[in-house]
Design a protein around this motif. Structure first.
Motif, PDB file in Angstrom:
ATOM      1  N   LYS A 215     -16.225 -41.529  33.242  1.00 23.91           N
ATOM      2  CA  LYS A 215     -16.262 -40.220  33.897  1.00 23.91           C
ATOM      3  C   LYS A 215     -17.666 -39.634  33.864  1.00 23.91           C
TER       4      LYS A 215
ATOM      5  N   VAL B 115     -15.780 -51.269  31.310  1.00 20.72           N
ATOM      6  CA  VAL B 115     -16.449 -50.320  32.186  1.00 20.72           C
ATOM      7  C   VAL B 115     -17.851 -50.131  31.630  1.00 20.72           C
TER       8      VAL B 115
ATOM      9  N   LYS C 109     -11.820 -45.737  32.915  1.00 17.78           N
ATOM     10  CA  LYS C 109     -12.716 -45.367  34.002  1.00 17.78           C
ATOM     11  C   LYS C 109     -13.792 -44.465  33.402  1.00 17.78           C
TER      12      LYS C 109
ATOM     13  N   GLU D 250     -11.862 -41.760  31.251  1.00 15.34           N
ATOM     14  CA  GLU D 250     -10.483 -41.492  31.626  1.00 15.34           C
ATOM     15  C   GLU D 250      -9.691 -42.759  31.335  1.00 15.34           C
TER      16      GLU D 250
ATOM     17  N   SER E  94      -8.430 -53.822  27.890  1.00 13.39           N
ATOM     18  CA  SER E  94      -8.782 -53.260  29.187  1.00 13.39           C
ATOM     19  C   SER E  94      -9.961 -54.027  29.778  1.00 13.39           C
TER      20      SER E  94
ATOM     21  N   GLU F 219      -6.187 -49.064  31.061  1.00 14.91           N
ATOM     22  CA  GLU F 219      -7.252 -49.035  32.058  1.00 14.91           C
ATOM     23  C   GLU F 219      -8.208 -47.901  31.720  1.00 14.91           C
TER      24      GLU F 219
END
Length: 163
Positions: A35, A157, A33, A49, A154, A31
């Motif tokens: 930042k 993002v 994310k 992250e 993943s 996963e």
């Protein structure tokens, strides 16, 4: 400024920092994310992250047989795709010469922890050398995803709009 075509051949640095967690509640699919990003005159650093429940992130230098052979998509494990803003809310992949998507693919090192607990949580920094944008484009972003050694992908993002 260097021509956009040279972006495909510029090697970039991917730094990875990982830390172990005692208890795993993370998925075995990595996963990501977003930042932050830091833009300077000579580079764009994108800080992400990540978590991975079974810790199978990164590749060893010797991982060159299928599915990680050099001609395979899975030879790399971090993927950034350049997207340009079309209107107020729509983005599209930017095509170089109308044929090839502007992309940055990276192969980062194996960061699997030693021991029984393989859970990973940490930050990954992708550094793109200048020019990291296409001349004449004033609003863009990157779509980013990663693969683990089991080829779990993943979710993508996105960076915020970069001007």
């Amino acid at each position: 400024m260097k021509p956009v075509s040279s972006l495909f051949f510029i090697s970039a640095i991917v730094l990875v920092m990982a830390s172990c967690r005692k208890e795993s509640s993370f998925s075995n699919t990595p996963e990501l994310k977003f930042k932050e990003y830091v833009a300077t005159s000579d580079s764009l650093k994108i800080v992400l992250e990540f978590t991975d429940g079974d810790g199978d992130l990164g590749l060893d230098d010797g991982d060159t047989l299928a599915p990680f052979n050099p001609s395979s998509f899975a030879y790399n494990n971090l993927f950034l795709y350049y997207q340009t803003k079309v209107n107020d809310s729509t983005f599209t992949y930017f095509l170089k010469n109308g044929q090839d998507t502007v992309r940055f693919w990276y192969r980062y090192k194996n960061i699997t922890p030693v021991g029984q607990k393989k859970v990973l949580e940490g930050e990954l920094i992708a550094s793109l050398p200048a020019p990291y944008s296409v001349p004449g484009i004033d609003s863009f972003r990157y779509e980013i995803f990663m693969l683990d050694r089991a080829l779990n992908r993943s979710k993508s993002v996105f960076t915020p709009v970069i001007k």
